[in-house]
Design a protein around this motif. Structure first.
Motif, short mmCIF file in Angstrom:
data_model
loop_
_atom_site.label_atom_id
_atom_site.label_comp_id
_atom_site.label_asym_id
_atom_site.label_seq_id
_atom_site.Cartn_x
_atom_site.Cartn_y
_atom_site.Cartn_z
N GLN A 158 -8.32 -2.80 -2.30
CA GLN A 158 -7.41 -3.88 -1.94
C GLN A 158 -7.62 -4.29 -0.50
N LEU A 159 -7.59 -5.57 -0.25
CA LEU A 159 -7.69 -6.11 1.11
C LEU A 159 -6.32 -6.63 1.51
N THR A 160 -5.74 -6.04 2.53
CA THR A 160 -4.41 -6.43 3.01
C THR A 160 -4.53 -6.85 4.47
N VAL A 161 -4.25 -8.10 4.74
CA VAL A 161 -4.40 -8.62 6.10
C VAL A 161 -3.12 -9.36 6.50
N SER A 169 -4.13 -2.52 16.06
CA SER A 169 -2.76 -2.44 15.56
C SER A 169 -2.26 -3.76 15.02
N GLU A 170 -2.80 -4.86 15.56
CA GLU A 170 -2.37 -6.18 15.11
C GLU A 170 -2.70 -6.42 13.65
N ALA A 171 -3.67 -5.65 13.11
CA ALA A 171 -4.12 -5.88 11.74
C ALA A 171 -3.63 -4.83 10.76
N LYS A 231 7.14 18.93 18.06
CA LYS A 231 6.03 19.55 17.34
C LYS A 231 4.71 19.44 18.09
N SER A 232 4.75 18.78 19.26
CA SER A 232 3.55 18.57 20.10
C SER A 232 2.42 17.90 19.32
N VAL A 233 2.78 16.96 18.45
CA VAL A 233 1.77 16.25 17.67
C VAL A 233 2.13 14.76 17.62
N LYS A 234 1.16 13.96 17.17
CA LYS A 234 1.41 12.56 16.86
C LYS A 234 1.22 12.38 15.36
N THR A 235 1.96 11.44 14.81
CA THR A 235 1.84 11.21 13.37
C THR A 235 1.91 9.71 13.10
N GLY A 236 1.44 9.31 11.94
CA GLY A 236 1.42 7.90 11.60
C GLY A 236 2.48 7.55 10.57
N ILE A 237 3.19 6.48 10.81
CA ILE A 237 4.10 5.90 9.82
C ILE A 237 3.34 4.73 9.18
N VAL A 238 3.28 4.73 7.87
CA VAL A 238 2.46 3.74 7.15
C VAL A 238 3.33 3.03 6.11
N ASN A 239 3.48 1.73 6.27
CA ASN A 239 4.27 0.96 5.31
C ASN A 239 3.89 -0.51 5.45
N LYS A 240 3.63 -1.18 4.34
CA LYS A 240 3.15 -2.56 4.38
C LYS A 240 4.19 -3.53 4.92
N ASN A 241 5.44 -3.11 5.03
CA ASN A 241 6.46 -3.98 5.62
C ASN A 241 6.27 -4.13 7.13
N MET A 242 5.36 -3.36 7.72
CA MET A 242 5.06 -3.52 9.15
C MET A 242 3.90 -4.48 9.40
N LEU A 243 3.30 -5.02 8.36
CA LEU A 243 2.18 -5.92 8.55
C LEU A 243 2.64 -7.19 9.28
N ALA A 244 1.88 -7.57 10.31
CA ALA A 244 2.25 -8.74 11.11
C ALA A 244 2.20 -10.01 10.29
#
Length: 388
Positions: free
Chosen positions: A5-8, A144-146, A157-170
């Protein structure tokens, strides 16, 4: 062909002075007030003045959330959301690098929500579509813009993590080379190699597909042809514009495929030791690709063919090694450190780093070679001992 899938983003505009199209976007969104996300460094350069002028041209008002910090933490998100929920506006405009855009995407989606950042860390699917958002990158690396990702540090926790959700797409992206015309060489280097990590990882990912391959290969070619030029010549606006486009391509590739072990090993370096994300990726990119060589030889060779078509006749193994050498050279040519020792990290830190990286299963699962803890330890040892 496997399913993909291509999501832009909804609308992407690139070219000199496309920032001047912002007023039309504001009018199209019927926004009477705009919430501008940026940071103190960007504000101090005056880059935002053109954005403010466009908002006024659209007969809209604006408020500025301008104290955003690099590498945002959960506490930064909570603090910024307090400002966001006090603000009035129908449109978010982000002017900055990856941290600014990540925060803007998160906050635009979370405005008025019943859930908070900790809820999202437990369950990304809670996120709903919030305010429409415009991304205006001022660095040439994060992509990040894409993407529909946002990276957040979790200090406890001394870590970084990613939140992933298509509702954040610009909803809109404006790629204007003038926005990075005065970017310091050091930032061009670190953000540019960050973009390189994105395209290399996505091309060699288990999730690589026809869409991610298209953007990753095109992005790699642009980066190898333009990064050193953009870094070395402050007046080469064409090279900088090409890097801005390459970074966007990298973001599209991430959305279609995904990063791998480079980012998995980089996250603990940012989460605990606060090394800039682009620098962490740059230090790790060639060593991780050397560790992945046997599993990724064919993919690395294909990338090398795209950069150096004159070398078609070489053996696949030679081309793959040539690509890794090319990666190491561009990191060296842009003055990025090659060792973690320069950041005070030593062999005594190995246990934490290995355990934290091994927990990044979402990214390690994308890696073509299955990396054991011993493999991860060996990579960290290489980038620590390189400075001893």
């Amino acid at each position: 062909m496997k399913p993909c899938q291509l999501t832009v983003p909804g609308h992407v505009r690139a070219g000199e002075n496309v920032i001047e199209q912002l007023s039309g976007i504001i009018e199209a969104e019927r926004a009477s007030k705009v919430i501008v996300f940026t940071d103190e460094g960007v504000l101090s350069t005056g880059i935002c003045n053109g954005v403010f002028e466009q908002i006024k041209k659209a007969n809209a008002e604006y408020c500025v959330i301008g104290d955003l910090r690099p590498e945002p933490s959960t506490q930064d998100v909570i603090r910024t959301m307090e400002q966001m929920n006090r603000a009035e506006g129908e449109l978010v405009v982000a002017v900055g690098g990856g941290s600014v855009m990540d925060m803007a995407k998160l906050c635009a989606a979370m405005k008025g929500a019943s859930y908070d950042i900790y809820d999202l860390l437990e369950n990304n699917s809670l996120m709903e579509k919030g305010l429409p958002a415009v991304m205006i990158p001022t660095t040439c690396g994060t992509g990040s813009e894409a993407t529909f990702n946002a990276i957040v540090a979790v200090p406890e926790k001394s870590v970084k993590t990613g939140i992933v959700n298509k509702n954040m797409l610009a909803d809109y992206v404006l790629l204007d080379g003038n926005m990075i015309a005065k970017l310091p060489p050091k930032i061009i280097a670190s953000s540019g190699v960050d973009a390189l990590a994105h395209v290399i990882e996505c091309f060699t990912s288990n999730k690589a597909n026809v869409f991610s391959d298209l953007y990753a290969a095109a992005g790699a070619k642009l980066i190898f042809e333009n990064l050193v030029r953009a870094y070395s010549d402050a007046n080469d606006l064409q090279a900088k514009s090409n890097m801005l486009l390459a970074a966007f391509y990298g973001g599209v590739a991430i959305a279609a495929s995904g990063t791998t072990a480079v980012h998995a090993l980089a996250y603990p370096l940012g989460g605990k030791y606060h090394i800039a994300h682009g620098v962490s990726n740059a230090i790790l990119l060639a060593p991780v690709m050397r560790a992945n060589l046997e599993a990724c030889e064919d993919r690395l060779a294909l990338l090398e063919d795209g950069i150096n078509p004159a070398g078609y006749g070489r053996a696949q193994s030679e081309k793959a090694k040539g690509m890794i050498e090319r990666i190491a050279s561009i990191v060296s040519d842009t003055g990025i450190p090659s060792s973690l020792c320069e950041f005070g990290i030593g062999l005594e830190d190995l246990d934490f780093l290995v355990d934290a990286a091994a927990d990044c299963k979402r990214l390690l699962d994308n890696n073509r070679r299955v990396l054991t803890k011993n493999d991860i330890r060996a990579i960290y040892q290489e980038v620590i001992k390189g400075g001893i």
